[in-house]
Design an enzyme around this catalytic site. Structure first.
Site, PDB file in Angstrom:
ATOM      1  N   LYS A  49       0.565  -0.986   0.301  1.00  0.00           N
ATOM      2  CA  LYS A  49       0.217   0.239  -0.015  1.00  0.00           C
ATOM      3  C   LYS A  49       0.740   1.225   0.282  1.00  0.00           C
ATOM      4  CE  LYS A  49      -4.105  -2.785   2.482  1.00  0.00           C
ATOM      5  NZ  LYS A  49      -4.669  -2.709   3.383  1.00  0.00           N
ATOM      6  N   GLN A  93      -5.065  -1.431   9.446  1.00  0.00           N
ATOM      7  CA  GLN A  93      -5.054  -3.087   9.222  1.00  0.00           C
ATOM      8  C   GLN A  93      -5.354  -4.411  10.266  1.00  0.00           C
ATOM      9  OE1 GLN A  93      -3.437  -3.211   6.299  1.00  0.00           O
ATOM     10  NE2 GLN A  93      -4.101  -5.651   6.094  1.00  0.00           N
ATOM     11  N   ASP A 116     -11.221   2.363   3.746  1.00  0.00           N
ATOM     12  CA  ASP A 116     -11.667   0.934   3.929  1.00  0.00           C
ATOM     13  C   ASP A 116     -12.867   1.390   3.281  1.00  0.00           C
ATOM     14  OD1 ASP A 116      -9.893  -0.923   3.640  1.00  0.00           O
ATOM     15  OD2 ASP A 116      -9.880  -0.637   5.842  1.00  0.00           O
TER      16      ASP A 116
END
Ligand code: NDP
Length: 301
Positions: A49, A93, A116
């Site tokens: 990422k 995460q 997200d």
């Protein structure tokens, strides 16, 4: 001959299209990634990422608190990032260590920085079709379909899996694209019969090669979201046979990645299918970048 849906090509297209949008912004979009502890798989994901951010000329900030961090301390990190003007997107995460209250942490991310798309506000926005970040993997699947000119309207889509991060939002996006949607899960009475009704079948289960020819309608579009790492040779041989490419790959590397669908059955029966790796996987990060750029665009508007 079935068409292979090429996730890498679509990822590259999506990233390329972001470059002029990033150039138009007054400030580079900023993504903060919080990686708690040192789970090796998570470190790999976070590494790709931040690398993709750098390739696009975006700013990324990586925070790596130890696995012993408390929920309260993690909430403080999120609050600080919420308040930071140069950060447009915040990603914590998953999975978090067991002692952390994951729901509280996700709920604490400001909805406008929730790249997200997991915050209840954004889940609600998705449900009622309002603009906002959409979960990256399912929105990547929609891009993959769109960019291979696969129409969804009027089709019967069957999604196997009902998780909050993949199955449910996937079903919602397909519904918004006017598919007739069935969601299956571990309590579905006759999974094979439900799957065989699918014009578009999505596997988001986490069980290697579980969906086989008995689940596939000939000519269906098969989308395999599953990513399962096999590190037991017997298991690889059981699924693919002794003389298969996957078994030779295993013998070279000591592990192989396998989706939720049997790839040989998918290649034989489908009209189009996604390989693992190289199908859906590459799109998740691309859509994270899209969500971050869109968050920056909205915040700078
Ligand atoms: P979860 O474990 O959260 O959900 C799995 C779902 O599969 C559940 O709804 C479960 O049903 C269902 N399921 C499990 N066993 C069966 C069964 N025997 N028959 C029917 N349904 C079953 O997984 P995720 O949604 O997080 O992930 C799914 C897969 O996608 C994983 O392999 C994961 O690695 C992969 N993934 C890939 C990504 C990518 O970038 N390509 C991103 C995210 C995930 P129930 O609800 O009844 O328990």
């Amino acid at each position: 001959m079935a068409q292979i849906l090429d996730g890498k090509r679509v990822r590259d297209e999506i990233l390329e299209e972001l470059k002029p949008r990033i150039a138009q912004l007054t400030r580079k979009p900023g993504l903060a990634v919080v990686l708690v502890g040192n789970d090796p798989a998570s470190e790999v994901y976070v590494g790709s990422k931040t690398k993709t951010c750098a390739e696009l000329g975006m700013v990324s900030e990586k925070l790596t608190p130890p696995a012993t961090i408390s929920t309260e301390e993690l909430l403080q990190i999120v609050a600080d990032l919420n308040a930071k003007p140069e950060i447009d997107g915040i990603l914590v995460q998953m999975p978090l260590p067991r002692h952390i209250d994951t729901q509280r942490v996700l709920d604490a991310i400001a909805p406008e920085k929730d790249v997200d798309g997991f915050h209840p506000t954004n889940v609600g926005n998705l449900s009622i079709g309002r603009p906002g970040p959409k979960p990256c993997t399912p929105s990547g699947v929609m891009e993959l379909l769109k960019r291979h000119q696969i129409s969804v309207a009027g089709k019967h889509a069957v999604v196997v899996g009902r998780s909050d991060i993949v199955g449910k939002p996937m079903a919602m996006l397909l519904l918004h694209a006017h598919a007739t949607v069935t969601i299956c899960h571990s309590r579905t009475a006759d999974l094979a019969a439900e799957c065989r009704r699918a014009d578009i079948l999505v596997g988001a289960i986490g069980r290697p090669a579980m969906l086989t020819r008995q689940h596939m309608k000939p000519g269906a579009v098969l989308i395999d979201v599953g990513i399962n790492r096999l590190d037991n040779r017997d298991e690889v041989v059981k699924i693919f046979g002794e003389t298969s490419e996957k078994t030779s790959a295993f013998d070279k590397r000591g592990s192989v990645l396998v989706g939720d669908m049997h790839p040989y059955d998918a290649a034989e029966l489908s009209s189009s299918w996604t390989p693992v790796p190289g199908g859906v996987g590459p799109l998740t990060i691309a859509m994270l970048m899209v969500n971050t750029v869109e968050a920056a665009e909205r915040r700078q508007a």
